[in-house]
Design a protein around this motif. Structure first.
Motif, PDB file in Angstrom:
ATOM      1  N   PRO A  31       0.792  -1.237   0.000  1.00 24.11           N
ATOM      2  CA  PRO A  31       0.000   0.000   0.000  1.00 24.11           C
ATOM      3  C   PRO A  31       0.823   1.285   0.000  1.00 24.11           C
ATOM      4  O   PRO A  31       0.548   2.198  -0.776  1.00 24.11           O
ATOM      5  N   VAL A  32       1.827   1.386   0.890  1.00 24.41           N
ATOM      6  CA  VAL A  32       2.698   2.566   0.939  1.00 24.41           C
ATOM      7  C   VAL A  32       4.082   2.081   1.378  1.00 24.41           C
ATOM      8  O   VAL A  32       4.199   1.446   2.424  1.00 24.41           O
ATOM      9  N   THR A  33       5.117   2.416   0.610  1.00 29.63           N
ATOM     10  CA  THR A  33       6.420   1.780   0.779  1.00 29.63           C
ATOM     11  C   THR A  33       7.487   2.825   1.042  1.00 29.63           C
ATOM     12  O   THR A  33       7.974   3.484   0.115  1.00 29.63           O
ATOM     13  N   GLY A  34       7.890   2.965   2.307  1.00 29.13           N
ATOM     14  CA  GLY A  34       8.920   3.942   2.635  1.00 29.13           C
ATOM     15  C   GLY A  34      10.228   3.665   1.928  1.00 29.13           C
ATOM     16  O   GLY A  34      10.871   4.583   1.392  1.00 29.13           O
ATOM     17  N   SER A  35      10.657   2.386   1.891  1.00 26.78           N
ATOM     18  CA  SER A  35      11.957   2.067   1.302  1.00 26.78           C
ATOM     19  C   SER A  35      11.993   2.358  -0.190  1.00 26.78           C
ATOM     20  O   SER A  35      13.061   2.660  -0.741  1.00 26.78           O
ATOM     21  N   ALA A  36      10.861   2.271  -0.882  1.00 25.32           N
ATOM     22  CA  ALA A  36      10.840   2.613  -2.305  1.00 25.32           C
ATOM     23  C   ALA A  36      11.195   4.072  -2.521  1.00 25.32           C
ATOM     24  O   ALA A  36      11.773   4.442  -3.559  1.00 25.32           O
ATOM     25  N   HIS A  37      10.899   4.912  -1.535  1.00 26.24           N
ATOM     26  CA  HIS A  37      11.182   6.337  -1.677  1.00 26.24           C
ATOM     27  C   HIS A  37      12.664   6.666  -1.446  1.00 26.24           C
ATOM     28  O   HIS A  37      13.094   7.782  -1.734  1.00 26.24           O
ATOM     29  N   CYS A  38      13.434   5.688  -0.963  1.00 27.39           N
ATOM     30  CA  CYS A  38      14.894   5.850  -0.949  1.00 27.39           C
ATOM     31  C   CYS A  38      15.434   5.876  -2.379  1.00 27.39           C
ATOM     32  O   CYS A  38      16.473   6.487  -2.658  1.00 27.39           O
ATOM     33  N   VAL A  39      14.724   5.202  -3.281  1.00 24.70           N
ATOM     34  CA  VAL A  39      15.058   5.193  -4.700  1.00 24.70           C
ATOM     35  C   VAL A  39      14.397   6.374  -5.412  1.00 24.70           C
ATOM     36  O   VAL A  39      15.012   7.055  -6.241  1.00 24.70           O
TER      37      VAL A  39
END
Length: 283
Positions: free
Chosen positions: A219-227
């Motif tokens: 649903p919402v991915t904090g680690s994806a926002h590192c990319v």
């Protein structure tokens, strides 16, 4: 054996939105098989397990030199242990502040991805900010990019990867309409696939698929926002970014790229407080 269990919705300002995570504080580490079984039983994208390490005891105030409480933290999907998870870290910090060490303004987690510090006050829906590594993606070679496009079922404007693959599409409508082939995605040599585009009301939007980890769509991915943060910061020429993950539940993130780190901010809504009953043999 009885273990406390907290379930919270991360990157959410109210229950039933954002990304639900289970948080299980432990006095000591249990066998990995038991941790994985609990995560499978919870059947959420992530279950976070934490053990306090700064010499303090849960229920008390902070004990670190800088006023931080410190925990070892691990994350499990229903299928595997992962190296980095944003929403369950955010939920863990809120659980620490609300139930385990009330009044702690800083929570530091020691993880497979190094020390991750969370600041702010998440007890009553306040904004929490995580200090995470920035993972700038690089373009994939033609063969790898083709494999991603075939799994996605459309030709992206660009295909890049850090730990996760990133397919950049033309607009928000294209991200919303994406229907990837999950079997093909699971076979890719990446930690899932991010699909992203410029947003209508945000700097960018995204979705994230991780069938290899037992999560068809997160649903919402904090680690994806590192990319995503370094990619969009470079493309838009700004370091402060607003983002929304446009899954069915949806979630809001505020980002600030700080060199090799990215500050990821969001809110947490508590949902459930309970107890896990385990046989003694599980310990």
């Amino acid at each position: 054996m009885r273990l406390p269990l907290y379930q919270l919705d991360a990157f959410a300002d109210r229950p039933f939105t954002g990304n639900p995570a289970a948080v299980v504080p432990l006095a000591r580490w249990l066998p990995d098989a038991t941790l994985q079984a609990i995560a499978l039983e919870n059947n959420l994208a992530e279950t976070a397990f934490l053990v306090r390490r700064d010499g303090g005891a849960d229920g008390g105030a902070a004990g670190g030199a800088d006023g931080a409480v410190e925990y070892d933290l691990r994350w499990f999907t229903p299928a595997i242990e992962v190296d980095l998870c944003g929403h369950a870290t955010l939920a863990s910090a809120a659980a620490v502040q609300r139930w385990l060490a009330p009044g702690a303004a800083t929570v530091r987690f020691h993880t497979r991805s190094g020390a991750l510090t969370v600041t702010g006050d998440g007890r009553d829906g306040g904004l929490l900010t995580m200090d995470f590594p920035a993972l700038p993606p690089k373009p994939l070679d033609a063969a790898a990019a083709t494999a991603v496009a075939e799994a996605l079922g459309q030709q992206p404007e660009a295909v890049l990867a850090a730990d996760k693959a990133l397919a950049v599409l033309a607009d928000e409508a294209s991200v919303l309409a994406a229907r990837p082939d999950l079997r093909r995605l699971a076979a890719l040599p990446h930690d899932g696939l991010i699909v992203s585009a410029p947003g209508r009301n945000h700097d960018f939007v995204s979705r994230f698929f991780a069938p290899h980890a037992g999560i068809d769509e997160d649903p919402v991915t904090g680690s994806a926002h590192c990319v995503l943060a370094p990619y969009w910061a470079g493309r838009l020429g700004k370091t402060a970014l607003s983002a929304r993950q446009v899954s069915a539940r949806g979630g809001e993130l505020a980002l600030e790229l700080k060199g090799a780190r990215v500050a990821i901010s969001g809110r947490v809504a508590p949902y459930l407080e309970g107890v896990i009953e385990l046989p003694v043999t599980a310990a």
